[in-house]
Each structure stands twice: as C-alpha cells, then as structure tokens.
Design a protein around this motif. Sequence first.
Motif, PDB file in Angstrom:
ATOM      1  N   GLU A 175       0.821  -1.210   0.000  1.00  0.00           N
ATOM      2  CA  GLU A 175       0.000   0.000   0.000  1.00  0.00           C
ATOM      3  C   GLU A 175       0.854   1.259   0.000  1.00  0.00           C
ATOM      4  O   GLU A 175       0.475   2.258  -0.593  1.00  0.00           O
ATOM      5  CB  GLU A 175      -0.946   0.006   1.213  1.00  0.00           C
ATOM      6  CG  GLU A 175      -2.145  -0.908   1.002  1.00  0.00           C
ATOM      7  CD  GLU A 175      -2.952  -1.132   2.267  1.00  0.00           C
ATOM      8  OE1 GLU A 175      -2.725  -0.400   3.263  1.00  0.00           O
ATOM      9  OE2 GLU A 175      -3.801  -2.046   2.264  1.00  0.00           O
ATOM     10  N   SER A 181      -5.316  -2.323  -6.763  1.00  0.00           N
ATOM     11  CA  SER A 181      -5.732  -3.553  -6.081  1.00  0.00           C
ATOM     12  C   SER A 181      -5.416  -4.768  -6.951  1.00  0.00           C
ATOM     13  O   SER A 181      -5.104  -5.842  -6.443  1.00  0.00           O
ATOM     14  CB  SER A 181      -7.216  -3.496  -5.725  1.00  0.00           C
ATOM     15  OG  SER A 181      -7.976  -3.441  -6.909  1.00  0.00           O
ATOM     16  N   ARG A 185      -3.096  -7.758  -5.679  1.00  0.00           N
ATOM     17  CA  ARG A 185      -3.624  -9.127  -5.679  1.00  0.00           C
ATOM     18  C   ARG A 185      -2.666 -10.068  -6.404  1.00  0.00           C
ATOM     19  O   ARG A 185      -2.417 -11.183  -5.947  1.00  0.00           O
ATOM     20  CB  ARG A 185      -5.009  -9.121  -6.335  1.00  0.00           C
ATOM     21  CG  ARG A 185      -5.779 -10.411  -6.203  1.00  0.00           C
ATOM     22  CD  ARG A 185      -6.153 -10.708  -4.755  1.00  0.00           C
ATOM     23  NE  ARG A 185      -6.381 -12.144  -4.588  1.00  0.00           N
ATOM     24  CZ  ARG A 185      -5.796 -12.893  -3.659  1.00  0.00           C
ATOM     25  NH1 ARG A 185      -4.979 -12.369  -2.790  1.00  0.00           N
ATOM     26  NH2 ARG A 185      -6.055 -14.175  -3.590  1.00  0.00           N
TER      27      ARG A 185
END
Lengths: 394, 219
Positions: A175, A181, A185
């Motif tokens: 982050e 995302s 992932r």
Amino acid sequence: MDNEMQVLEIPYGMRDFLPIEAAEKRTIEEKLASLYMAWGYDEVVTPTIEYLDNLVQGSRHSIETHLFKLFDRKNNTLALRHEMTTPIARLSASRLQDSPLPLKLSYSSNVFRYEEMQAGRQCEFHQSGVELMGTTAAGADAEIIALAAKGIVDSGITTFTICLGQVDFATGLMEQFQLSSGEQRALQIALEQHDFVQFESRINLLSLTGSAKETLRQIPLLCGGEDVLEKAYTLAISEKSKRALDNLRAIYRLLKAYKADQYVRFDLGIIRDFSYYTGMVFEIYTDGLGFPLAGGGRYDHLLSDFGNPCPATGFAIGIERILLAITRQHLARPETPKDVYVGFANGAEEAAIVKAGRLRMEGKVTELAPASSTREEAESLRKKKGYTDLVYLA
Amino acid sequence: MADSKEYLTIALPKGKLFAPSAELLCKVGYTAEGLSDKSRKLIISNEKKKIRFIVSKTADVPTYVEYGAADLGVIGKDVISESGKDVYELLDLGFGKCHLMMAVPKNQKRGRLMDYNHTRVATKFPHIAEDFFNKQGMQMEYIKLNGSIELGPIVGLSESIVDIVETGTTLKENNLEEIAYIFDTTARLIANRVSFKLKFEQIHQIVTDLKRLQAEGEE
C-alpha cells in the motif's frame, strides 16, 4: 468394481487406525485436551456436516472444489467440514454470542478435504486446536503461540521451530507504494503460491523506482532472529507496516515470559491465505517432515461474515503429522500399558471374573481369558498379547 | 532421516537439464565426486561439505521436494505446473528454455482454435492442457502419452497435440504446425516449504550466489 472387492476396500484418502496407532492418536489427543482445559479453554463439538454456504464463508479461495459435498432432502448443498475455525466462528456468532468475552474454545475433530494425499494427511485427517475470541490484544496472540508450543512439547516432539509473521506487514508495504488492487492481488497470489519467480516478474512490471522494487523483493526474504524485525523497520514507511512490526514486537516480549521465545523465528514472508488472516500468522516446523506440524493466526473478519463482528485468533495441530514426526525422529512413542492377563482352570470362571474386576478397580489394565485353560496355555497367551503379569486361578 | 538436519539434499533430473544444473551448482560450490546422471548410484554424496544429490526421473523431482526427501531441486516450470505440487519456486535458472503449445497436422488445419472443441488431444501434460482449454471455454478429450506425442495425429489417435517445443524441428519433420501458444518454460530452482524455513540461511546464500552468477553472465 465388483462387490466382492468393495467389501474389503476403503475409499480413496481414508484410513484405518490399527490398535497401536489408535492408542497413540488417543494418547496425544488426550494430552492436548487436558492442556487446553488447564489453560481455561472449553471444548466444543460441532456437526461433521454443515451447509456448504457456511463453510465457504470468508475463504475467497476455491476451497469449494476440495470439499466433500452432498444434498439433503430439500436439495440444500451440504459439505463435510474441512477445518474447525469456520464452524466455531459460526457457533460463536450465533449460539454463543451472549457469552462473556473473551471466549476460549477448543476442539479435537476429524476434518475432510478432497485433495491429493500428502505426508501425514489423507482426505480425512484429525486436528486439535483452540480459538480465542473477543480481543485484539497482543497478549491473546502470545497466549495462542505459547499454547501451541506447549502442545507440541507435550506431544513428545523436542525440537521444532515456530516461524512467526504478520500479514499486515506485506500488505502495508504494497500500500505504501500505492499499488492498484489488481497489482496487489497479483503479488499476493504469487506469494501465496510460493512462486518467487512470478513474484519477481510481477514486481518488474510495476512502474516504481528501483529502491521501491527492491523493498518489495525483500518480503519473502525477511527470515531470521530479532535482527530481522530491525531490518523490517527500515523498510516500513506506512503506518500499517509499522503497526504490524510493533505488534510482533509486543507478542515476542510476552513470549519471553512464556519461555516460548526459544522456538521463535521471525518470518515476514509467511503467507497463509491473505483473504482470511488479518494479523499475526505462524507455522510450526520440525525436521524430517516436509510439511508444517501446526499453524494458526489472527482472523478478525471471519465472525463478521456471520453477522457478528468479533476479533479472533487460534491454531490447529495436525495429529497425523505429530504421529509421523514422532516415528521419523525415533522419539519415544506414547505407550499404553498392558498389566495383567487373568487365566483360569475349569470351574474357576466366577472367581476369575471377581479377580479381574478387583484388578481393574485398582487401575490395572486387565484382560480376562475367554475360556478355561491350563496354566501353560494362559502363560503363552499372556506373552503373545504383551501383558506384564499373569494371574492364574486354579 | 535422522541426519537430514546436517545434510542439504538436492534432487536433479536425468536428461537435458542435468548437465547445466550440475555445472551451475558446482560454480556456487555445490558438487560431489562422481556426480553424473549416468551413475548407477542413486544418491551421490559429498561427505566433507554435507551435500547429497538425488538423481531422479524428471517428473519425480517435485515429489521428492514436496515431501522433503530433498531440500532443493532443479526442474522445468512445465513439470512443476503439471505436478501441481506445493513447493517454493526460488529462481529462474534461465536454461532449458522451451514453450508449451498446441499443434495440429498442417494439411488438416481448421480455421479457428474453437473449431477443435470436443476433439481429442494427445499430451504428456493433461493438467496444463486442461487448464488452458478450460480458459478458452473449450472441452477436450485428453489422451495421456508418455513420449513421441507427435505420433498421436499421424496414427489417428488424436486431432491435435499439446507438447513442449524447443526449436520446432520435430514439429516440421512430422508435418505439424503450432496454432496456439500456452506458456514459456525454463529450469527453476525449487525448495521444500519446511527446508526453506529451517535452512533459510544456507538456501538463501545459494540463491544469492546464483543470482550474482546470472548478473555477471549478462554483463
């Protein structure tokens, strides 16, 4: 398969425990059960079969393909439980929701997973463990790790290593570089699959500075003693990663008081399922067994999937793996004593029954001969059956 | 197993990957006298440095490593993917470069990949093939062969093959044409999940040394 064959065979992935194996299994399960009780954990038993939808709560991964499924009379899909944490979460979020917190529960159960067989794991296998619900304190995590360590020691395994990590450290690092995302992932999947080649090539695809990429590359390599924590602090910019390290430090300080720190190594690359674990995670390894003996961690979101948010942490020990490690390491196997064999001459059966009853009252493991015999015959059976003493009633 | 703590055990595959693997490991100090895939000995050890080599059939390397009978192994990505074993994949060693693909007889080529739906495919890699065709939304009949996959379409056993290709010469010789690319494969250094944790320092050192060698090679 013709019928005659089927009578003698058992399905793929199932096994029989013969007397000695069953005795060893029970001895270890009992040791663990009394240990959990001594630490204030109450045992629960949940059904072997649950609704499929309940069991797949919280696991984003395709665990569904590994479940044994069946239908009930109303055509609901049912499944055999594949682990105990989810059923206990269901129980805690519903039937036990008014119990005083923290809730401390233990279990010893068979679980089922349809997958290729591994060492010490058939499709049906046995797990023993605990869940501690209702607190996010580092003390709860330390208690879980210390209890797992004590469980391994009590099972008779002398040398083992606990690798301790924290999932927020890795997610925090990802982050802090503002990864999308999708990118995040992809990195997590590579880590979960233990595929560092894929992990590295995914990092190379990112539009980040060289030093940022180097930081990400370090994730699976942060493995070692306390110095690893110090090194990790130099990489952590985000609050999330720093908090994860503070959390590990706090847990470790308490593990020293439990005298469990001697077994602990930090490993920030331990990645158990990201979608399930939310804090510290650990696995316990021993020599000569290529698979973990036990594993656990903090899972704060699972209970909210059942409509009743509550933080939780716990572990499970693989009973078959403990048994396998004991055999492989030539450790003392748990013994079940056989004390007295009672034989009798013609006409002394009533006296023999009384005698055997008295011996059993004294706590001696006693077998009564099925029929009268000579002393010599009784003596030879005593030897064959492995009893220490013979009592012969003439 | 009692001495497994002291020794580092490495599984190497017989065949093409053997020589470059043994050579590379030797360069970082991991070798043993008489290490050869022609050796009759199944375990070759270096007592001084506490290293043991297992020379095994290619497809068995991931199994030895998954079960922890070997700490490390060298094996092609194709074999790892096909085996579905849970092992740590530490490093792309760069050699043994090939790719997996689907090929069909040149003279019977159909217009689109989808035209092969519900046909038979001969392969040594049924899991990889199934995974690939499932992603295309295709259902196929998989015929597992253990060698000379090219023979499948020639003798009418199948309409196509899924196989590994290095240069494409064998395909040409058998009048086959590649119609779909699946993925690239190279040799990988793999580790058992427990060994990677318990022998981390030693294994990490090997990986670092191998990476340095690769970097020097590129310069």
